[in-house]
Design a protein around this motif. Structure first.
Motif, PDB file in Angstrom:
ATOM      1  N   GLU A  28       0.799  -1.219   0.000  1.00 40.13           N
ATOM      2  CA  GLU A  28       0.000   0.000   0.000  1.00 40.13           C
ATOM      3  C   GLU A  28       0.832   1.269   0.000  1.00 40.13           C
ATOM      4  OE1 GLU A  28      -2.607  -0.673   3.321  1.00 40.13           O
ATOM      5  OE2 GLU A  28      -4.065  -1.777   2.085  1.00 40.13           O
ATOM      6  N   LEU A  32       2.156   1.099  -8.206  1.00 41.53           N
ATOM      7  CA  LEU A  32       1.281   0.873  -9.348  1.00 41.53           C
ATOM      8  C   LEU A  32       2.030   0.749 -10.667  1.00 41.53           C
ATOM      9  CD1 LEU A  32      -1.739   3.195  -8.429  1.00 41.53           C
ATOM     10  CD2 LEU A  32      -1.533   0.703  -8.176  1.00 41.53           C
ATOM     11  N   SER A  54      -5.871 -10.333  -3.752  1.00 47.24           N
ATOM     12  CA  SER A  54      -6.716  -9.172  -4.028  1.00 47.24           C
ATOM     13  C   SER A  54      -6.025  -7.878  -3.623  1.00 47.24           C
ATOM     14  CB  SER A  54      -8.058  -9.315  -3.294  1.00 47.24           C
ATOM     15  OG  SER A  54      -8.771 -10.438  -3.762  1.00 47.24           O
ATOM     16  N   VAL A  55      -5.399  -7.885  -2.459  1.00 45.63           N
ATOM     17  CA  VAL A  55      -4.691  -6.682  -1.999  1.00 45.63           C
ATOM     18  C   VAL A  55      -3.494  -6.388  -2.897  1.00 45.63           C
ATOM     19  CG1 VAL A  55      -3.329  -5.694  -0.129  1.00 45.63           C
ATOM     20  CG2 VAL A  55      -5.433  -6.937   0.391  1.00 45.63           C
ATOM     21  N   ALA A  57      -2.882  -7.346  -6.042  1.00 49.13           N
ATOM     22  CA  ALA A  57      -3.260  -6.989  -7.417  1.00 49.13           C
ATOM     23  C   ALA A  57      -3.771  -5.565  -7.510  1.00 49.13           C
ATOM     24  CB  ALA A  57      -4.310  -7.972  -7.936  1.00 49.13           C
ATOM     25  N   GLU A  58      -4.336  -5.034  -6.443  1.00 47.72           N
ATOM     26  CA  GLU A  58      -4.819  -3.651  -6.433  1.00 47.72           C
ATOM     27  C   GLU A  58      -3.675  -2.651  -6.376  1.00 47.72           C
ATOM     28  OE1 GLU A  58      -7.393  -3.149  -3.138  1.00 47.72           O
ATOM     29  OE2 GLU A  58      -9.040  -4.330  -3.995  1.00 47.72           O
ATOM     30  N   ASN A  59      -2.521  -3.094  -5.895  1.00 49.28           N
ATOM     31  CA  ASN A  59      -1.442  -2.148  -5.582  1.00 49.28           C
ATOM     32  C   ASN A  59      -0.202  -2.301  -6.456  1.00 49.28           C
ATOM     33  OD1 ASN A  59      -2.198  -0.535  -2.988  1.00 49.28           O
ATOM     34  ND2 ASN A  59      -2.932  -2.621  -2.610  1.00 49.28           N
ATOM     35  N   ARG A  61       1.321  -3.170 -10.565  1.00 50.81           N
ATOM     36  CA  ARG A  61       1.000  -3.307 -11.989  1.00 50.81           C
ATOM     37  C   ARG A  61       0.866  -4.773 -12.372  1.00 50.81           C
ATOM     38  NH1 ARG A  61       4.843  -0.646 -16.680  1.00 50.81           N
ATOM     39  NH2 ARG A  61       3.658  -1.317 -18.520  1.00 50.81           N
ATOM     40  N   THR A  96      -8.200 -13.317  -9.900  1.00 55.83           N
ATOM     41  CA  THR A  96      -7.730 -12.157  -9.133  1.00 55.83           C
ATOM     42  C   THR A  96      -6.710 -11.316  -9.895  1.00 55.83           C
ATOM     43  OG1 THR A  96      -6.096 -13.588  -8.049  1.00 55.83           O
ATOM     44  CG2 THR A  96      -8.173 -13.213  -6.882  1.00 55.83           C
TER      45      THR A  96
END
Length: 291
Positions: A28, A32, A54-55, A57-59, A61, A96
């Motif tokens: 976090e 990206l 999930s965490v 893949a959101e943060n 590339r 995911t």
């Protein structure tokens, strides 16, 4: 402009909440433009693995993953066998957005990230095994190694597990790569990576100080099949995990790197370096390899 980077880590064992929190905290911070390689042994729980993916893949590339031995344990899973669970993990990765195929990384300089599925060859496969006999202790590895209890394989498999997973990599090996390659596996590709000294010196030390003489890690360390495949690829850097001993070596033109988070108690005792709580940057697209 912020460069894109490649980070690596293995053996994150997120059933320890401290490990999960450390990895999420790092993710976090803002990555990206970056890629993260997780070289196996996150958890044997698919719900927990989905939470982690999930965490990440959101943060990032790109997030790339190969399963370790812990992922293929069938306890707590409801799967009939470990091969069925392996395909469930591949499906989870796809859902995911976690990559299990080669990825080209970089906007200025470029590098290929190539996953190699793997398993270990035991001493009954001497051509490929990393086995080293302990001549000073009775071998009780069969009773002590978790895979022999928690993993379960179809009765009709007609090839060694290490060969089964090596065969899965063949489609990658037939691909043409036009930039340097970072390959990664969970298991060790070479016998000499097991030891931090040469074999004779390592065995002499082990005779005196081995804390668990009846357990022979070399039986379950990895396979020379991995080494053969990374050489066919032409890897510049190969990342591996599994042993919970962090090392970097250049052998015959390839750099081998282990950067395992490990268990909290291993960091407390100094068996794993304190900085291993975070992934390690191995490449940037403005400067290339960072090792």
């Amino acid at each position: 402009m912020i460069p894109s980077r490649v980070w690596v880590i293995s053996d994150v064992h997120i059933d320890y909440q401290e490990n999960f929190d450390r990895l999420v905290e790092f993710a976090e911070r803002g990555h990206l433009s970056d890629a993260l390689i997780v070289a196996g042994d996150a958890t044997d729980r698919l719900d927990r693995l989905q939470e982690l993916f999930s965490v990440l893949a959101e943060n990032f590339r790109h997030v790339l993953f190969v399963p370790g031995n812990h992922e293929l344990w069938v306890r707590r899973s409801g799967h009939e066998d470990s091969l069925e669970k392996f395909y469930a993990i591949k499906d989870l990765c796809q859902r995911t957005g976690v990559k299990t195929e080669p990825v080209l990384m970089g906007d200025f300089q470029k590098v290929w990230l190539v996953p190699l599925l793997s398993w270990y060859d035991d001493k009954d496969q001497p051509e490929h095994s990393l086995y080293v006999e302990k001549d000073y202790a009775e071998d009780r590895t069969d009773e002590m190694w978790g895979d022999f209890i928690h993993a379960r394989w179809p009765d009709d498999l007609d090839q060694p597990l290490a060969q089964l997973f090596a065969d899965e990599n063949e489609r990658h090996l037939r691909q043409e790569f036009d930039h340097p390659i970072i390959s990664f596996s969970h298991f060790l590709p070479r016998q000499d990576l097991i030891f931090h000294k040469d074999l004779a010196a390592a065995l002499e030390l082990a005779r005196k100080f081995d804390p668990l003489p009846e357990f022979n890690f070399s039986r379950v360390a990895g396979s020379a099949r991995i080494e053969a495949q990374l050489r066919r690829l032409g890897s510049t850097l190969h990342v591996y995990g599994h042993q919970h001993r962090n090392r970097q070596r250049c052998l015959e033109g390839v750099t081998y790197l282990s950067h395992c988070m490990g268990y909290p108690k291993e960091r407390q005792r100094g068996h794993v370096a304190a900085e291993a709580i975070h992934p390690k940057c191995v490449w940037r697209d403005d400067t290339g390899f960072t090792l």
